[in-house]
Scaffold this active site. Sequence first.
Site, PDB file in Angstrom:
ATOM      1  N   HIS A 219       0.801  -1.228   0.000  1.00 26.18           N
ATOM      2  CA  HIS A 219       0.000   0.000   0.000  1.00 26.18           C
ATOM      3  C   HIS A 219       0.831   1.275   0.000  1.00 26.18           C
ATOM      4  O   HIS A 219       0.301   2.349  -0.225  1.00 26.18           O
ATOM      5  CB  HIS A 219      -0.965   0.013   1.188  1.00 26.18           C
ATOM      6  CG  HIS A 219      -0.332   0.449   2.473  1.00 26.18           C
ATOM      7  ND1 HIS A 219       0.493  -0.377   3.201  1.00 26.18           N
ATOM      8  CD2 HIS A 219      -0.372   1.621   3.159  1.00 26.18           C
ATOM      9  CE1 HIS A 219       0.913   0.266   4.280  1.00 26.18           C
ATOM     10  NE2 HIS A 219       0.414   1.483   4.270  1.00 26.18           N
TER      11      HIS A 219
HETATM   12  C1  UD1 Z   1      -2.230   6.125   5.587  1.00 30.53           C
HETATM   13  C2  UD1 Z   1      -0.963   6.560   6.342  1.00 30.53           C
HETATM   14  C3  UD1 Z   1       0.021   5.392   6.386  1.00 30.53           C
HETATM   15  C4  UD1 Z   1      -0.615   4.140   6.943  1.00 30.53           C
HETATM   16  C5  UD1 Z   1      -1.901   3.836   6.169  1.00 30.53           C
HETATM   17  C6  UD1 Z   1      -2.609   2.658   6.770  1.00 30.53           C
HETATM   18  C7  UD1 Z   1      -0.455   8.962   6.041  1.00 30.53           C
HETATM   19  C8  UD1 Z   1       0.485   9.915   5.432  1.00 30.53           C
HETATM   20  N1  UD1 Z   1      -0.295   7.659   5.684  1.00 30.53           N
HETATM   21  O1  UD1 Z   1      -1.831   5.825   4.258  1.00 30.53           O
HETATM   22  O2  UD1 Z   1       1.111   5.750   7.218  1.00 30.53           O
HETATM   23  O3  UD1 Z   1       0.294   3.059   6.801  1.00 30.53           O
HETATM   24  O4  UD1 Z   1      -2.767   4.974   6.227  1.00 30.53           O
HETATM   25  O5  UD1 Z   1      -3.580   2.137   5.905  1.00 30.53           O
HETATM   26  O6  UD1 Z   1      -1.276   9.340   6.847  1.00 30.53           O
HETATM   27  N2  UD1 Z   1      -8.608   5.659  -0.028  1.00 30.53           N
HETATM   28  C9  UD1 Z   1      -9.844   5.152  -0.311  1.00 30.53           C
HETATM   29  N3  UD1 Z   1     -10.681   4.881   0.752  1.00 30.53           N
HETATM   30  C10 UD1 Z   1     -10.342   5.098   2.038  1.00 30.53           C
HETATM   31  C11 UD1 Z   1      -9.068   5.629   2.307  1.00 30.53           C
HETATM   32  C12 UD1 Z   1      -8.207   5.909   1.278  1.00 30.53           C
HETATM   33  O7  UD1 Z   1     -10.203   4.944  -1.457  1.00 30.53           O
HETATM   34  O8  UD1 Z   1     -11.139   4.815   2.946  1.00 30.53           O
HETATM   35  C13 UD1 Z   1      -7.666   5.911  -1.136  1.00 30.53           C
HETATM   36  C14 UD1 Z   1      -7.742   7.320  -1.709  1.00 30.53           C
HETATM   37  O9  UD1 Z   1      -7.486   7.257  -3.072  1.00 30.53           O
HETATM   38  C15 UD1 Z   1      -6.591   8.013  -1.013  1.00 30.53           C
HETATM   39  C16 UD1 Z   1      -5.576   6.907  -0.909  1.00 30.53           C
HETATM   40  O10 UD1 Z   1      -6.341   5.728  -0.676  1.00 30.53           O
HETATM   41  O11 UD1 Z   1      -6.130   9.115  -1.717  1.00 30.53           O
HETATM   42  C17 UD1 Z   1      -4.563   7.086   0.200  1.00 30.53           C
HETATM   43  O12 UD1 Z   1      -5.195   7.313   1.441  1.00 30.53           O
HETATM   44  P1  UD1 Z   1      -4.458   8.157   2.613  1.00 30.53           P
HETATM   45  O13 UD1 Z   1      -5.290   8.164   3.831  1.00 30.53           O
HETATM   46  O14 UD1 Z   1      -4.009   9.461   2.084  1.00 30.53           O
HETATM   47  O15 UD1 Z   1      -3.134   7.352   2.878  1.00 30.53           O
HETATM   48  P2  UD1 Z   1      -2.847   5.779   3.058  1.00 30.53           P
HETATM   49  O16 UD1 Z   1      -2.059   5.310   1.917  1.00 30.53           O
HETATM   50  O17 UD1 Z   1      -4.055   5.004   3.409  1.00 30.53           O
END
Ligand code: UD1
Length: 377
Positions: A219
Amino acid sequence: MIKLLTVIGARPQIIKSAAISRAIKNSFSDSVEEKILHTGQHYDANMSQVFFDELGIPQPDFNLGVGSGSHGEQTAKMISGIEQVLNSEHFDGVILYGDTNSTLAGAVAAAKMHIPVFHIEAGLRSYNMAMPEEQNRIVCDHLSSILFAPTQTAVDNLMKEGFNDSAATFANGKRRMVVKSGDVMYDNSMYFAPVAEKKSTVMKDNGLEPKRFILATIHRPVNTDSPERLTSIFRALLELDETVILPLHPRTAKLLSVNLDSGVYEEVMKSSRIKIIPPASFFDIIVLEKNAGIVITDSGGVQKESFFLGTPSIILRNETEWVEIIEHGAGILTDADNSRIISAYHALIDSEVHFPSLFGDAHSAEKILESILTYSA
Ligand code: UD1
């Protein structure tokens, strides 16, 4: 009676918070009141609500619903929302977990309002300043009144940075404290593993045999956003002669067709050995971690839970915060290099791996709450 605000937002924080909420309910209900704020960083049901349901965590008292966005936009909305909540009623402290943007936002909002920050999972370092998580955890550690370090390595990291003899004093006149607390994730794995084994049907649903499959999770942006790295990882998964179960984070799911080499993408899609499933619930993931022969992951949490449950891991990064797993031979760092992934797989399959107890006594949550009460008295 003290009142604490717990700030959560990303999947692993929701899980970690279960240990503290459970300890408050069972042993500290006379002395600690907890309110929960969910920033809304993770919002899909299988990234958020499923954990509240399974782990019996109280529903959040506040949900900011910030959703996804650039780091600046997402963090700014969170800081402003958390500040409003902290203004609306009195809190004696804010509990934060780990190193996500939700952690950073909670630390900035609370510290500026002179509300003590209690950081659970303090002192971890990858020494890779390009990681948003490294930036977040360093800022949060510096703004924290109590730093709860899960391992001796985490304590040592803080000592090296001068946290022990820092003269920094907070608005309440108190100095910061470093406490070696053990790991709340270990509390949860030990508490929930027997329940998960009874309740989860993930092995049967996917036709998996114990120790006859690989669990893979990918991820991190460093892997998902790079066509070379993502393709190299999937080439290794295709080459290993083993069933692979791959619960896919939404970001990875969106980027698979974009960033994988098209030939590799087609092979993955038609492979009967590579089983892609939606993000797993906590019960499903711990059953998969326990029963896998090997875990291949870029997640800190998955790497650590696998260690707790006696399964070796291959880590798709160049460095890790959990160095003791590598030092004890229970994990191998391979970066995204397919030949290193394959040799690590054979090395781990062929060796006898040990999993010493390094993460506390499965009662870290009680220790943390006792320290907070002593501090607040
Ligand atoms: C975040 C944390 C990471 C942690 C991870 C656990 C930061 C900088 N990173 O990363 O340290 O290991 O969580 O899972 O805070 N998205 C969805 N649905 C959701 C959530 C996210 O579709 O419910 C997609 C979106 O396209 C989003 C992308 O995932 O832009 C990334 O989500 P984000 O919360 O920014 O960071 P993670 O990669 O999940």
